[in-house]
Enzyme design. Sequence first.
Site, short mmCIF file in Angstrom:
data_model
loop_
_atom_site.label_atom_id
_atom_site.label_comp_id
_atom_site.label_asym_id
_atom_site.label_seq_id
_atom_site.Cartn_x
_atom_site.Cartn_y
_atom_site.Cartn_z
N GLY A 154 0.91 -1.12 0.04
CA GLY A 154 -0.05 0.17 -0.12
C GLY A 154 0.94 1.28 -0.18
CB CYS A 155 0.24 4.59 -0.55
SG CYS A 155 1.00 6.33 -0.75
CD GLN A 156 -0.20 7.47 4.62
OE1 GLN A 156 -0.01 7.15 5.64
NE2 GLN A 156 -0.79 8.29 3.97
CB SER A 208 -3.00 2.86 -2.90
OG SER A 208 -2.12 4.06 -2.61
#
Lengths: 141, 141, 406, 406
Positions: free
Chosen positions: B51-53, B119
Amino acid sequence: MKTIEEVQQDILEEFSLYEDWMDKYAYLIELGNSVEPISAVEKNDQNLIKGCQSRVWLVAEKKEGHIYFRGESDAVIVKGLVALLLRVFSGRTPGEILHSQVHFIDDLGLTQHLSPTRSNGLLAMMKQIRLYAVAYDRLDN
Amino acid sequence: MKTIEEVQQDILEEFSLYEDWMDKYAYLIELGNSVEPISAVEKNDQNLIKGCQSRVWLVAEKKEGHIYFRGESDAVIVKGLVALLLRVFSGRTPGEILHSQVHFIDDLGLTQHLSPTRSNGLLAMMKQIRLYAVAYDRLDN
Amino acid sequence: MEYDVNKIRSYFPVLKQQVYGKPLVYFDNAASTQKPVQVLLKTGRLYTEFYGNIHRAAHYMADKTTDAFESVRDQVQQFIGAGSREEIIFTKGTTESANLVAASFGEQFISPGSEIIVSEMEHHSNMVPWQLNALKRGAKIVKLPMSRNGELQTSLLSELITSKTRLLAVTHVSNVLGTINPLAQIIDAAHRKNVPVFVDGAQAVQHIPVNVKALDADFYAFSAHKMYGPNGVGVLYGKRKWLEQMPPYQGGGEMISEVTFEKTTFSEIPFKFEAGTPNITGVIALGPAIALLQETGMEHIAAWEHQLLDYCTHQLKELEGLVIYGEASQKSGVISFNIDGIHPFDLGTMLDKTGIAVRTGHHCADPLMSYFNIPGTVRVSFGIYNTTEEIDRFIEALKRVVKMLK
Amino acid sequence: MEYDVNKIRSYFPVLKQQVYGKPLVYFDNAASTQKPVQVLLKTGRLYTEFYGNIHRAAHYMADKTTDAFESVRDQVQQFIGAGSREEIIFTKGTTESANLVAASFGEQFISPGSEIIVSEMEHHSNMVPWQLNALKRGAKIVKLPMSRNGELQTSLLSELITSKTRLLAVTHVSNVLGTINPLAQIIDAAHRKNVPVFVDGAQAVQHIPVNVKALDADFYAFSAHKMYGPNGVGVLYGKRKWLEQMPPYQGGGEMISEVTFEKTTFSEIPFKFEAGTPNITGVIALGPAIALLQETGMEHIAAWEHQLLDYCTHQLKELEGLVIYGEASQKSGVISFNIDGIHPFDLGTMLDKTGIAVRTGHHCADPLMSYFNIPGTVRVSFGIYNTTEEIDRFIEALKRVVKMLK
Ligand SMILES: Cc1ncc(COP(=O)(O)O)c(C=O)c1O
Ligand SMILES: Cc1ncc(COP(=O)(O)O)c(C=O)c1O
């Protein structure tokens, strides 16, 4: 002969007769139509000042320390504005031109015709008039 | 065993006890902390959903026609959401998964965690669960 | 259904303005349209109720803004009938959309010796990007010529499209002549030789129904500010198969997946092509503009504006010495004309003093001006809020200023 | 002069919003700031009083709009102390400004073997454009490294700058660490070897006084949406001598002088770089945002925000297991931190539920994250409207959510 400032005041006074914009422009058109045409030969690339929408031609001659301008445009309103500029500047000495401040176009509310982004040739014409003055001034000294 | 729909209803009921968002998230965190960790070996690139984070790992095993999922995340809130998804999907047949409609995340007001532009791995995890179901379904037929 | 022009006008408070003491008649819609209160109100909500930077944040304001932003992508997709939301890229305008494709498609598919066909009636924005790109890559621009009546000579396409042709760039509707080009036919001719087509839709989406899938356009570009929307927002539709093959255009935030000093990987479409913080409030405020078009109905709008076109054309033709440029069989609400012996600049300037806003000049279409061998035209262009009464006032004013100028 | 934060807050109605039933504390200003009513009102005037497409038109609405647009160019020139208005180019944002220079300066001055120095603390927007460009032209990116405390190792510059160096790209203020880089010194080092400097000012102009002439920056870029202005507007300042040598970036309307199928000549700066219809309403609405900054006074703003920074840093340091990234001697109001054993995403998500908007993640600065070997941070960033009371509420909320998460 009147000073550049006096001529500008005259012009402002003449226009102040007209309240309506249509009338002011009618007068400009009249002035435009009265401009003496320059010859086809003089309408050459060298004398051409290119604007975005209209073209302006400017011819300069020097006689006895004074610069005489003639000019024309393919649009009659621009021609009217040219007529006013000629009236202010033609027959002046380079010094007079270089020390002058042109405010009558602003004062008449015609500023949009001078906006650099409109580039209809008038602003370039004013610059050209000053350039002639600078050049002739140098020649003299 | 309860149906996918029934489990979703259970979850909604549990959360309905909490009015305040802080309490809902406190419960999510509790769920997250209770998720059985997956082994370091299983935390490999193959099981990783990026994911993004935050990162999510998902492991799937098939036993007697049912798919068993285990999962984890490095963020505890995401882990809580993973726990909920596991509760809904683990131990199901491929057919059950493929015919299911997941609405409880929306219903809980947690939609932002599923937004494709956020995301954070959850949406990808849901996709992955379906992909496993498709794959095992094919193997069966 | 009746076309309720008064209701539409009520959404545009600016139409009640006076200029030089005369009520405004705004006939410069092809340059940019006025904006309805719906768009202003939406903008105002972003200033007073919720606003944050989008996509990457984990807080309420940002989430709400992201949802609003992305829902306009869905709305645009539906408005132009695109196959998927990922095929909708937000740019700053049609010009940027064309530049994006020229640079990015060009990098992938255009090489020395390639040919790009560009029509003779294009706006500079669908001409110069291809020229610049062709120059960089040693490719050649091939002209799709026009006829005297303002229609493209599409019959030449089978000759012009060769094995070297890599792309065909054409406008849907001409901003000078009003011509509605036979896009389906042009695209079909190009596709038969496997050539993709970039369509400049800047003058189309606000006037006629557009369905990019039915047209089978490969790329389709337009600007929000010409469709009653905010400034600084454009759309590029591109078929997924092209967008996925194309390298990114600009680099920066949003469009990357991972960055190191050595190597950078990029996001998926559409984000790959949306570097930097987009025009968030602009995109969101495009929503109500599209909604207004859809509620009014593109078919109804097309019919209304066609009526204005016919009404105005008919009256103009009565005037002595007036020449209309562009008399294609399919025309949208744009009329370019000149009057014998009068410079278009003078006409425009004087009409302005009567409260009527028209455009004069070359309309960013020099090649077209060269074709007709004129320095420019006067152009009137209609929008959803214009009326036959306004045309009457225009014709009357035109007669008056012609008399002054002759 | 007293800093009247309540008066300033009154201009931002959004600050009175509640989120999840809690009053909003907006500490995500580095991502994008909220917008004052002054900006909305100016926008509203363009929707209700006057609007037209700019530059080329000859009617009242267009003239008024052109004047308003161009006067903001003067305002920007004055705000950053540029030498002339022609050196101010409007773009859609900092990202585009960087891409413009990378592409256009690159085309003229960067060739195989060239080197571009980029600092290790750059936002992706001042990194990826140079990478993409270097890749295209066979040039190399050279890293200007950072120290542990978040300062650049400027002493290395004399070594890093070689005869191959064509440009140095550096941020004025780091969006993650808050570091205010010693720009004058960096630029001086570069100029001594005739290397021009591109400055990313996206986090500077809204926080500290900036004078590009005093700094002698060659290029300076920033975004309106981070300085209380509208979205979709950016500025690129460039020294005339560079801008005049650089080829145009995008092609289209506005930026050309004459177009034929064979050849196109371009306008003078700044128009050469402003292809297409610009974000007219956006640029005009940037005016009141700059006016607000100037009326408040950049010195006062810097002092106020520095006070917030000190106040907040002091309290954060009391918390167990809290690490602050970036402790440069010169810092602006940005604090990035992590708390031992807690994922930043969890912290951010929970803070949001208490009404506090912070940002979490990599902040579009992957190389910087790699440097500290962390997946991301929690970032609080202050703006002109923030208060110490808000910091108190933040610290209290932070303690509460840390307890929940540990
Ligand atoms: C330091 C820095 N540079 C560049 C940018 C990119 O600005 P924009 O997204 O407005 O183009 C940002 C903002 O995210 C930033 O903080
Ligand atoms: C046909 C056509 N294409 C492209 C453009 C350029 O659009 P924009 O300036 O919004 O990028 C225009 C508008 O001027 C146009 O009329």
